[in-house]
Write a protein that holds these residues in place. Structure first.
Motif, PDB file in Angstrom:
ATOM      1  N   LEU A 118     -16.369 -77.034 -23.521  1.00  0.00           N
ATOM      2  CA  LEU A 118     -15.487 -75.877 -22.485  1.00  0.00           C
ATOM      3  C   LEU A 118     -14.767 -77.093 -21.648  1.00  0.00           C
ATOM      4  O   LEU A 118     -15.321 -77.421 -20.925  1.00  0.00           O
ATOM      5  CB  LEU A 118     -16.106 -75.153 -21.797  1.00  0.00           C
ATOM      6  CG  LEU A 118     -15.537 -74.304 -21.227  1.00  0.00           C
ATOM      7  CD1 LEU A 118     -15.141 -73.486 -21.934  1.00  0.00           C
ATOM      8  CD2 LEU A 118     -16.101 -72.715 -20.096  1.00  0.00           C
ATOM      9  N   ASN A 119     -13.297 -76.442 -22.038  1.00  0.00           N
ATOM     10  CA  ASN A 119     -12.446 -77.234 -20.948  1.00  0.00           C
ATOM     11  C   ASN A 119     -11.760 -76.192 -20.308  1.00  0.00           C
ATOM     12  O   ASN A 119     -11.114 -75.183 -20.567  1.00  0.00           O
ATOM     13  CB  ASN A 119     -11.829 -78.094 -21.730  1.00  0.00           C
ATOM     14  CG  ASN A 119     -11.914 -79.758 -22.247  1.00  0.00           C
ATOM     15  OD1 ASN A 119     -13.122 -79.948 -21.660  1.00  0.00           O
ATOM     16  ND2 ASN A 119     -11.203 -79.814 -22.549  1.00  0.00           N
ATOM     17  N   LEU A 120     -11.813 -76.046 -18.407  1.00  0.00           N
ATOM     18  CA  LEU A 120     -10.404 -74.870 -18.209  1.00  0.00           C
ATOM     19  C   LEU A 120     -10.082 -75.777 -17.598  1.00  0.00           C
ATOM     20  O   LEU A 120      -9.742 -76.673 -16.387  1.00  0.00           O
ATOM     21  CB  LEU A 120     -11.310 -74.531 -16.848  1.00  0.00           C
ATOM     22  CG  LEU A 120     -12.523 -73.121 -17.797  1.00  0.00           C
ATOM     23  CD1 LEU A 120     -13.832 -72.438 -16.048  1.00  0.00           C
ATOM     24  CD2 LEU A 120     -11.956 -72.133 -18.162  1.00  0.00           C
ATOM     25  N   GLY A 121      -8.109 -74.722 -17.526  1.00  0.00           N
ATOM     26  CA  GLY A 121      -7.179 -75.669 -17.063  1.00  0.00           C
ATOM     27  C   GLY A 121      -6.695 -76.920 -17.445  1.00  0.00           C
ATOM     28  O   GLY A 121      -5.507 -77.350 -17.274  1.00  0.00           O
ATOM     29  N   GLU A 122      -6.759 -76.695 -18.736  1.00  0.00           N
ATOM     30  CA  GLU A 122      -6.079 -77.972 -19.728  1.00  0.00           C
ATOM     31  C   GLU A 122      -4.995 -77.515 -20.642  1.00  0.00           C
ATOM     32  O   GLU A 122      -4.188 -76.511 -20.231  1.00  0.00           O
ATOM     33  CB  GLU A 122      -6.784 -77.971 -21.101  1.00  0.00           C
ATOM     34  CG  GLU A 122      -6.521 -78.783 -22.121  1.00  0.00           C
ATOM     35  CD  GLU A 122      -7.458 -79.464 -23.382  1.00  0.00           C
ATOM     36  OE1 GLU A 122      -8.092 -78.557 -23.782  1.00  0.00           O
ATOM     37  OE2 GLU A 122      -7.272 -80.476 -23.948  1.00  0.00           O
ATOM     38  N   ASN A 123      -3.813 -78.848 -20.126  1.00  0.00           N
ATOM     39  CA  ASN A 123      -2.118 -77.843 -20.397  1.00  0.00           C
ATOM     40  C   ASN A 123      -2.484 -77.041 -21.920  1.00  0.00           C
ATOM     41  O   ASN A 123      -3.078 -76.917 -22.730  1.00  0.00           O
ATOM     42  CB  ASN A 123      -1.667 -79.231 -20.355  1.00  0.00           C
ATOM     43  CG  ASN A 123      -0.133 -79.383 -21.001  1.00  0.00           C
ATOM     44  OD1 ASN A 123       0.149 -78.008 -20.348  1.00  0.00           O
ATOM     45  ND2 ASN A 123       0.133 -79.672 -21.994  1.00  0.00           N
ATOM     46  N   LEU A 137      -7.313 -73.292 -21.986  1.00  0.00           N
ATOM     47  CA  LEU A 137      -9.026 -73.372 -22.251  1.00  0.00           C
ATOM     48  C   LEU A 137      -9.189 -73.044 -23.563  1.00  0.00           C
ATOM     49  O   LEU A 137      -8.532 -72.994 -25.086  1.00  0.00           O
ATOM     50  CB  LEU A 137      -9.399 -72.011 -21.798  1.00  0.00           C
ATOM     51  CG  LEU A 137     -11.336 -71.289 -22.097  1.00  0.00           C
ATOM     52  CD1 LEU A 137     -11.509 -70.569 -20.863  1.00  0.00           C
ATOM     53  CD2 LEU A 137     -11.315 -71.315 -23.176  1.00  0.00           C
ATOM     54  N   LEU A 141      -7.137 -70.320 -25.765  1.00  0.00           N
ATOM     55  CA  LEU A 141      -6.713 -69.542 -25.404  1.00  0.00           C
ATOM     56  C   LEU A 141      -5.863 -69.855 -23.908  1.00  0.00           C
ATOM     57  O   LEU A 141      -5.908 -71.076 -23.458  1.00  0.00           O
ATOM     58  CB  LEU A 141      -8.396 -68.744 -24.627  1.00  0.00           C
ATOM     59  CG  LEU A 141      -8.016 -67.599 -23.489  1.00  0.00           C
ATOM     60  CD1 LEU A 141      -9.358 -67.101 -22.969  1.00  0.00           C
ATOM     61  CD2 LEU A 141      -7.459 -67.846 -22.081  1.00  0.00           C
ATOM     62  N   PHE A 162      -1.674 -72.997 -17.916  1.00  0.00           N
ATOM     63  CA  PHE A 162      -2.949 -72.593 -17.950  1.00  0.00           C
ATOM     64  C   PHE A 162      -3.705 -72.717 -18.986  1.00  0.00           C
ATOM     65  O   PHE A 162      -3.070 -71.335 -20.169  1.00  0.00           O
ATOM     66  CB  PHE A 162      -3.906 -72.204 -16.746  1.00  0.00           C
ATOM     67  CG  PHE A 162      -5.470 -71.556 -17.304  1.00  0.00           C
ATOM     68  CD1 PHE A 162      -5.702 -72.669 -16.367  1.00  0.00           C
ATOM     69  CD2 PHE A 162      -6.349 -71.138 -17.661  1.00  0.00           C
ATOM     70  CE1 PHE A 162      -7.327 -72.020 -16.268  1.00  0.00           C
ATOM     71  CE2 PHE A 162      -7.442 -70.816 -17.847  1.00  0.00           C
ATOM     72  CZ  PHE A 162      -7.830 -71.485 -17.297  1.00  0.00           C
TER      73      PHE A 162
END
Lengths: 287, 245
Positions: B166-171, B198, B56, B196
């Motif tokens: 889950l990764n939040l803030g991934e390039n 996800l 996302l 940002f």
């Protein structure tokens, strides 16, 4: 010598020769049998030797597979990643964290900026409510928008920082209890890189400040995987960098800025809501 | 006859190569069609979505007019399996509202409680799940299966069930590529460097209720029990069970 004598002579001679040949053949067979038995014995010994020698690497191999399985099954091989260039904000009514480690590290931003952050890892985290807000100007329309992710119990407009927020229930040890526990978000192996965390530290225990950065992950039972970037705490060991370790790190009314958040393990997010809204949103927009 | 065969060989080879290239492009999801959306969002509902490899990022919607040229979340799934799908579109004609209801797969329940995992579809049939949160049994065999599934939404609500990796803030560009998603090329929807993002290896959403300006199915889709119904008035989720096949 008469013909008869000659015949007897040769008969004896041949008989003796026969016996001699049979005897020699029998000896040879015996020798071959002995030799064969020796060879079999040596072969068996050699095979047992191979097995014995193979036992050590096999055992080591199994041990390594076991360790690997343990690491993978406990999801401690967390993947580090390149983050965006902007921090985003996270809020939670209460963080019930068991075994937490942290150390100072450079960020892994896309533009290569080298801001200092605290890399945090938590083995077991339970969150009473979660609200994450990322704000950025969207290209083409060139307007600020916010991506808001909320889950679990509603996050109120503000936190005082002076007490556990109203409505959050904890037990005498400071762990979430009652409805706050049943409605909590449980996460294993939670990693984030933050330059600001604030809240009401509630019954924090087993806190070590200034522990060598290279040892905090071992104390907590965490592993940082840096195969795709980032800094490993063990790589800082020789530099004697600052590290933090806590058996229990409970924070009420948590507010923090982070570049990235990684949940290697499985997580259940009740009341999950993902929205995109115009403007730069704040805690007051969480619920 | 041999001359005919010889002449046919280059054409056959060309055809086979073309099929190979076409298959590669489709399987890589790079033939996804990006399109201008209408000004109206529409609603989508599903009893349960098993999302394998999702990503996302925020982007501007390529809307028909300024009314729909707004910020949205561009969501992509490499593979999505849905226990029931119900999409509802509203349109006004001469002051009268009509609704188009598109249903497929299991009947979608008339309402969801996002605090709890949905246990049954719109006709009371249990939704079967494995221990890891993936669809199983008849819920899996009767699922709507979509490959390279994209939507641009302003709101998604659900019960996130056993989400993992889950990764939040991934390039933002890495978020898609890290889970094998190629966003549709062209237009303003591509993820921007430094923005940002996800990503998740598994993004299971129970009782999914959301809105979107468009749905883009770049890959193959199986729509069992597909049905489209036009009804007067503004239909909502309560219309989904009755509208299903």
């Amino acid at each position: 010598m008469s013909h008869k004598h000659t015949e007897k002579f040769w008969t004896r001679k041949i008989g003796a020769g026969k016996a001699s040949i049979v005897g020699r053949a029998s000896g040879a067979v015996q020798s071959v049998r002995t030799l064969n038995a020796d060879m079999l014995a040596r072969d068996e010994a050699a095979r047992r030797g191979t097995r014995r020698r193979a036992l050590v690497p096999t055992a080591v191999g199994f041990a390594l597979v076991g360790v690997m399985f343990s690491l993978v099954s406990s999801n401690v091989l967390a993947v580090n990643f390149t983050t965006g260039n902007n921090k985003f904000r996270v809020y939670s009514n209460y963080l019930d964290a068991q075994k937490a480690a942290g150390f100072l590290s450079p960020t892994t931003q896309q533009d290569g900026s080298n801001d200092g952050v605290m890399e945090f890892g938590i083995v077991t985290a339970k969150l009473s409510g979660l609200c994450a807000i990322a704000s950025e100007t969207i290209p083409v329309i060139n307007l600020p928008y916010s991506l808001k992710i909320t889950a679990g119990d509603p996050v109120p407009d503000t936190y005082s920082g002076a007490a556990v927020p109203t409505g959050v229930t904890t037990d005498s040890a400071g762990k979430l209890s009652g409805a706050s526990l049943t409605g909590s978000i449980a996460a294993n192996n939670l990693f984030l890189n933050s330059n600001m965390l604030s809240g009401y530290g509630n019954k924090i225990s087993g806190l070590n400040l200034g522990q060598s950065a290279g040892t905090v992950h071992t104390s907590a039972g965490l592993a940082w995987d840096t195969s795709t970037g980032g800094t490993s705490p063990s790589s800082l060991n020789s530099q004697g960098n600052f590290g933090l370790y806590a058996e229990q790190l409970n924070i009420g009314g948590l507010t923090g800025d982070t570049y990235g958040l990684n949940l290697a393990g499985a997580i259940t997010l009740p009341s999950l809501k993902i929205t995109v809204e115009p403007g730069t949103k704040s805690q007051a927009d969480c619920s | 006859m041999q001359g005919t065969r010889r002449r046919a060989v280059p054409m056959t080879m060309l055809g086979l190569v073309s099929i190979g290239v076409l298959h590669y492009l489709v399987s890589a999801g790079v033939m996804a069609v990006n399109f201008t959306t209408t000004d109206q969002k529409f609603q989508i509902y599903s009893n349960y979505m098993q999302g394998d490899y999702g990503a996302l990022h925020m982007a501007s919607n390529a809307g028909y007019s300024s009314a729909s040229s707004v910020g949205v979340a561009e969501v992509g799934f490499k593979v999505a399996k849905l226990s029931g799908l119900c999409a509802i579109v509203h349109e006004d004609f001469a002051g009268l509202t009509s609704s188009l209801i598109i249903t497929a797969g299991a009947p979608v329940a008339g309402s969801f409680n996002s605090k709890q995992l949905v246990t049954a579809d719109g006709r009371g049939t249990p939704i079967q799940l494995a221990a890891d949160g993936t669809l199983s049994g008849s819920s899996l065999s009767g699922a709507v299966e979509v490959q390279d599934f994209f939507l641009n939404t302003t709101s998604i609500g659900a019960y996130g069930n056993k989400i993992s990796g889950l990764n939040l803030g991934e390039n933002a560009p890495d978020a898609g590529s890290s889970v094998g998603i190629d966003y549709p090329a062209g237009g303003s929807t591509l993820p921007q460097q430094g923005a940002f993002g996800l990503s998740a290896n598994r993004l299971n959403l129970g009782g999914l209720a959301g809105d979107t300006y468009g749905i883009n199915l770049a890959g193959q889709v199986h729509l069992p029990l597909l049905k489209m119904t036009a009804v007067p008035g503004a239909a909502d989720q309560t219309s989904c069970p009755g509208a299903a096949q």
